[in-house]
Design a protein around this motif. Sequence first.
Motif, PDB file in Angstrom:
ATOM      1  N   ASP A 140       0.828  -1.203   0.000  1.00  0.00           N
ATOM      2  CA  ASP A 140       0.000   0.000   0.000  1.00  0.00           C
ATOM      3  C   ASP A 140       0.864   1.255   0.000  1.00  0.00           C
ATOM      4  OD1 ASP A 140      -2.422  -1.512   0.183  1.00  0.00           O
ATOM      5  OD2 ASP A 140      -1.994  -1.815   2.315  1.00  0.00           O
ATOM      6  N   ILE A 141       1.969   1.185   0.737  1.00  0.00           N
ATOM      7  CA  ILE A 141       2.913   2.299   0.836  1.00  0.00           C
ATOM      8  C   ILE A 141       4.314   1.741   0.630  1.00  0.00           C
ATOM      9  CG2 ILE A 141       3.901   4.081   2.329  1.00  0.00           C
ATOM     10  CD1 ILE A 141       1.245   4.068   3.889  1.00  0.00           C
ATOM     11  N   VAL A 142       5.108   2.412  -0.188  1.00  0.00           N
ATOM     12  CA  VAL A 142       6.512   2.043  -0.311  1.00  0.00           C
ATOM     13  C   VAL A 142       7.373   3.244   0.064  1.00  0.00           C
ATOM     14  CG1 VAL A 142       6.096   0.312  -2.093  1.00  0.00           C
ATOM     15  CG2 VAL A 142       6.650   2.630  -2.768  1.00  0.00           C
ATOM     16  N   VAL A 143       8.429   2.971   0.803  1.00  0.00           N
ATOM     17  CA  VAL A 143       9.451   3.978   1.098  1.00  0.00           C
ATOM     18  C   VAL A 143      10.702   3.505   0.394  1.00  0.00           C
ATOM     19  CG1 VAL A 143      10.791   5.146   2.877  1.00  0.00           C
ATOM     20  CG2 VAL A 143       8.397   4.550   3.315  1.00  0.00           C
ATOM     21  N   ARG A 144      11.177   4.309  -0.551  1.00  0.00           N
ATOM     22  CA  ARG A 144      12.275   3.874  -1.399  1.00  0.00           C
ATOM     23  C   ARG A 144      13.396   4.897  -1.454  1.00  0.00           C
ATOM     24  NH1 ARG A 144      10.995  -0.060  -0.462  1.00  0.00           N
ATOM     25  NH2 ARG A 144      10.153  -1.808  -1.642  1.00  0.00           N
ATOM     26  N   ILE A 145      14.619   4.372  -1.536  1.00  0.00           N
ATOM     27  CA  ILE A 145      15.799   5.206  -1.763  1.00  0.00           C
ATOM     28  C   ILE A 145      16.020   5.217  -3.270  1.00  0.00           C
ATOM     29  CG2 ILE A 145      18.249   5.518  -1.273  1.00  0.00           C
ATOM     30  CD1 ILE A 145      17.848   3.987   1.315  1.00  0.00           C
ATOM     31  N   THR A 146      15.712   6.325  -3.909  1.00  0.00           N
ATOM     32  CA  THR A 146      15.723   6.407  -5.368  1.00  0.00           C
ATOM     33  C   THR A 146      15.823   7.866  -5.791  1.00  0.00           C
ATOM     34  OG1 THR A 146      14.464   5.875  -7.374  1.00  0.00           O
ATOM     35  CG2 THR A 146      13.191   6.495  -5.433  1.00  0.00           C
ATOM     36  N   LYS A 147      16.210   8.084  -7.035  1.00  0.00           N
ATOM     37  CA  LYS A 147      16.138   9.419  -7.628  1.00  0.00           C
ATOM     38  C   LYS A 147      15.050   9.496  -8.691  1.00  0.00           C
ATOM     39  CE  LYS A 147      20.743  11.428  -6.944  1.00  0.00           C
ATOM     40  NZ  LYS A 147      21.944  11.952  -7.638  1.00  0.00           N
ATOM     41  N   THR A 148      14.409   8.361  -8.956  1.00  0.00           N
ATOM     42  CA  THR A 148      13.426   8.309 -10.043  1.00  0.00           C
ATOM     43  C   THR A 148      12.147   7.633  -9.572  1.00  0.00           C
ATOM     44  OG1 THR A 148      14.446   6.251 -10.839  1.00  0.00           O
ATOM     45  CG2 THR A 148      15.178   8.334 -11.860  1.00  0.00           C
ATOM     46  N   PRO A 149      11.382   8.259  -8.676  1.00  0.00           N
ATOM     47  CA  PRO A 149      10.105   7.663  -8.275  1.00  0.00           C
ATOM     48  C   PRO A 149       9.151   7.604  -9.460  1.00  0.00           C
ATOM     49  CG  PRO A 149      10.248   9.938  -7.526  1.00  0.00           C
ATOM     50  CD  PRO A 149      11.599   9.579  -8.069  1.00  0.00           C
ATOM     51  N   PRO A 150       8.302   6.595  -9.531  1.00  0.00           N
ATOM     52  CA  PRO A 150       7.394   6.470 -10.684  1.00  0.00           C
ATOM     53  C   PRO A 150       6.407   7.625 -10.745  1.00  0.00           C
ATOM     54  CG  PRO A 150       6.860   4.855  -8.980  1.00  0.00           C
ATOM     55  CD  PRO A 150       8.149   5.479  -8.581  1.00  0.00           C
ATOM     56  N   LEU A 154       1.788   8.550  -5.925  1.00  0.00           N
ATOM     57  CA  LEU A 154       1.527   9.780  -5.177  1.00  0.00           C
ATOM     58  C   LEU A 154       2.335   9.743  -3.892  1.00  0.00           C
ATOM     59  CD1 LEU A 154      -0.310  12.355  -5.102  1.00  0.00           C
ATOM     60  CD2 LEU A 154      -1.878  10.997  -3.716  1.00  0.00           C
ATOM     61  N   GLY A 155       2.924  10.864  -3.520  1.00  0.00           N
ATOM     62  CA  GLY A 155       3.709  10.925  -2.288  1.00  0.00           C
ATOM     63  C   GLY A 155       4.650  12.100  -2.338  1.00  0.00           C
ATOM     64  N   ARG A 156       5.717  12.022  -1.551  1.00  0.00           N
ATOM     65  CA  ARG A 156       6.678  13.115  -1.583  1.00  0.00           C
ATOM     66  C   ARG A 156       8.055  12.640  -1.149  1.00  0.00           C
ATOM     67  NH1 ARG A 156       8.007  15.411   3.430  1.00  0.00           N
ATOM     68  NH2 ARG A 156       6.454  15.335   5.110  1.00  0.00           N
ATOM     69  N   LYS A 157       9.019  13.470  -1.474  1.00  0.00           N
ATOM     70  CA  LYS A 157      10.385  13.239  -1.029  1.00  0.00           C
ATOM     71  C   LYS A 157      10.463  13.480   0.473  1.00  0.00           C
ATOM     72  CE  LYS A 157      14.991  15.294  -1.517  1.00  0.00           C
ATOM     73  NZ  LYS A 157      15.782  16.289  -2.262  1.00  0.00           N
ATOM     74  N   LEU A 158      11.094  12.537   1.179  1.00  0.00           N
ATOM     75  CA  LEU A 158      11.233  12.645   2.622  1.00  0.00           C
ATOM     76  C   LEU A 158      12.555  13.285   3.034  1.00  0.00           C
ATOM     77  CD1 LEU A 158       9.918   9.096   3.591  1.00  0.00           C
ATOM     78  CD2 LEU A 158       8.638  11.241   3.616  1.00  0.00           C
ATOM     79  N   ALA A 159      13.607  12.984   2.290  1.00  0.00           N
ATOM     80  CA  ALA A 159      14.931  13.501   2.655  1.00  0.00           C
ATOM     81  C   ALA A 159      15.927  13.129   1.567  1.00  0.00           C
ATOM     82  CB  ALA A 159      15.399  12.915   3.991  1.00  0.00           C
ATOM     83  N   ASP A 160      17.056  13.837   1.551  1.00  0.00           N
ATOM     84  CA  ASP A 160      18.217  13.374   0.795  1.00  0.00           C
ATOM     85  C   ASP A 160      18.917  12.304   1.613  1.00  0.00           C
ATOM     86  OD1 ASP A 160      18.122  15.117  -1.525  1.00  0.00           O
ATOM     87  OD2 ASP A 160      18.640  16.747  -0.156  1.00  0.00           O
ATOM     88  N   TRP A 247      11.875   8.525  -0.711  1.00  0.00           N
ATOM     89  CA  TRP A 247      10.506   8.889  -1.079  1.00  0.00           C
ATOM     90  C   TRP A 247       9.512   7.957  -0.402  1.00  0.00           C
ATOM     91  CZ3 TRP A 247       8.741  12.571  -4.777  1.00  0.00           C
ATOM     92  CH2 TRP A 247       9.766  13.314  -5.394  1.00  0.00           C
ATOM     93  N   ALA A 248       8.361   8.505  -0.012  1.00  0.00           N
ATOM     94  CA  ALA A 248       7.217   7.711   0.437  1.00  0.00           C
ATOM     95  C   ALA A 248       6.148   7.809  -0.648  1.00  0.00           C
ATOM     96  CB  ALA A 248       6.677   8.216   1.757  1.00  0.00           C
ATOM     97  N   LEU A 249       5.637   6.651  -1.103  1.00  0.00           N
ATOM     98  CA  LEU A 249       4.767   6.611  -2.278  1.00  0.00           C
ATOM     99  C   LEU A 249       3.569   5.688  -2.048  1.00  0.00           C
ATOM    100  CD1 LEU A 249       7.691   6.077  -4.805  1.00  0.00           C
ATOM    101  CD2 LEU A 249       6.452   8.235  -4.477  1.00  0.00           C
ATOM    102  N   MET A 250       2.451   6.040  -2.684  1.00  0.00           N
ATOM    103  CA  MET A 250       1.270   5.186  -2.679  1.00  0.00           C
ATOM    104  C   MET A 250       0.537   5.391  -3.996  1.00  0.00           C
ATOM    105  SD  MET A 250      -1.230   7.263  -0.079  1.00  0.00           S
ATOM    106  CE  MET A 250      -1.397   9.061  -0.196  1.00  0.00           C
ATOM    107  N   HIS A 251      -0.408   4.510  -4.294  1.00  0.00           N
ATOM    108  CA  HIS A 251      -1.206   4.676  -5.507  1.00  0.00           C
ATOM    109  C   HIS A 251      -2.264   5.747  -5.264  1.00  0.00           C
ATOM    110  CE1 HIS A 251      -3.770   3.826  -8.940  1.00  0.00           C
ATOM    111  NE2 HIS A 251      -2.765   3.132  -9.463  1.00  0.00           N
TER     112      HIS A 251
END
Length: 283
Positions: A140-150, A154-160, A247-251
């Motif tokens: 339901d929610i993914v937290v990913r270390i990436t520079k290219t979120p899909p 929907l979500g936002r950048k949490l930190a560098d 990034w924290a992301l969800m559909h």
Amino acid sequence: MFDWDDIRLFLAVSRTGTVRGAAKQLSLTHATVSRRLHQLEEKLGTTLFDRTSTRHILTEAGQNILETAQEVEAGMARIDRMAFARDSRLAGLVRLSMLDSLYLAIVQPFLGRFQARHPMIEIELITTDYLSNLAQREADIVVRITKTPPDSALGRKLADSPLACYAAEGYLADRPKLDRWIALTHEPARQPILSARTVLTANSLIIARDHIRDGLGIGLLPCFLGDQTEGVTRMPGIDPIPDMEIWALMHPDIKNVPRIRSAMDFLYEIFDEQRVLIEGSAY
């Protein structure tokens, strides 16, 4: 005739290219996937995959039905999300997918706070660096270390998330003339950034961190992990290296589900609180 289980199996084999890979994706045994694939081909009266010693490759017949199978899958996932989005309870299951090292360093110490606020919400934790398919609700929610979120998420950048070079205090007290390097398969952390010989390459941040802590060598780690590890210190004279973003992301279809919204807000809250640590500026 295809049923939904047939479609899932067919797509899993086509995407992974192997029965073993499909079995892992579907949480089935190798023998079960192989048997069901043969049964499906017999049912359809055609061969869907050419078998080589290493891969299953779609035949022309398989290619012909692939797009339709993907459309059916997308439709079933859309129905699932629509039904899920109508759930207005502040209770139930939330599937959270994130890297184990990031969870342990940033989320685990504060999960009790979330549970105290929302005792009827259950977290199913999926610790992986694989970008779970939000459309299929693998999470339901993914937290990913990436520079290219899909773009579809929907979500936002949490930190560098910069990297810094770390060593055990004992290693520095008896530092060898030629440093020993603990490499990561993450490309920016693979090659030594100073004169050193590589003694270990790991695909796990936790394993690399533990070997650095044990004095086997020095290496690059994300600041959120290295700065919190007892007995480990940054190498003197080496500044942090800009790397990825968190990034924290969800559909978008499930953004208004109360338990998903509560979980996302909790993640925003704790990552905002820990941002200085994550970005390495608290050192």
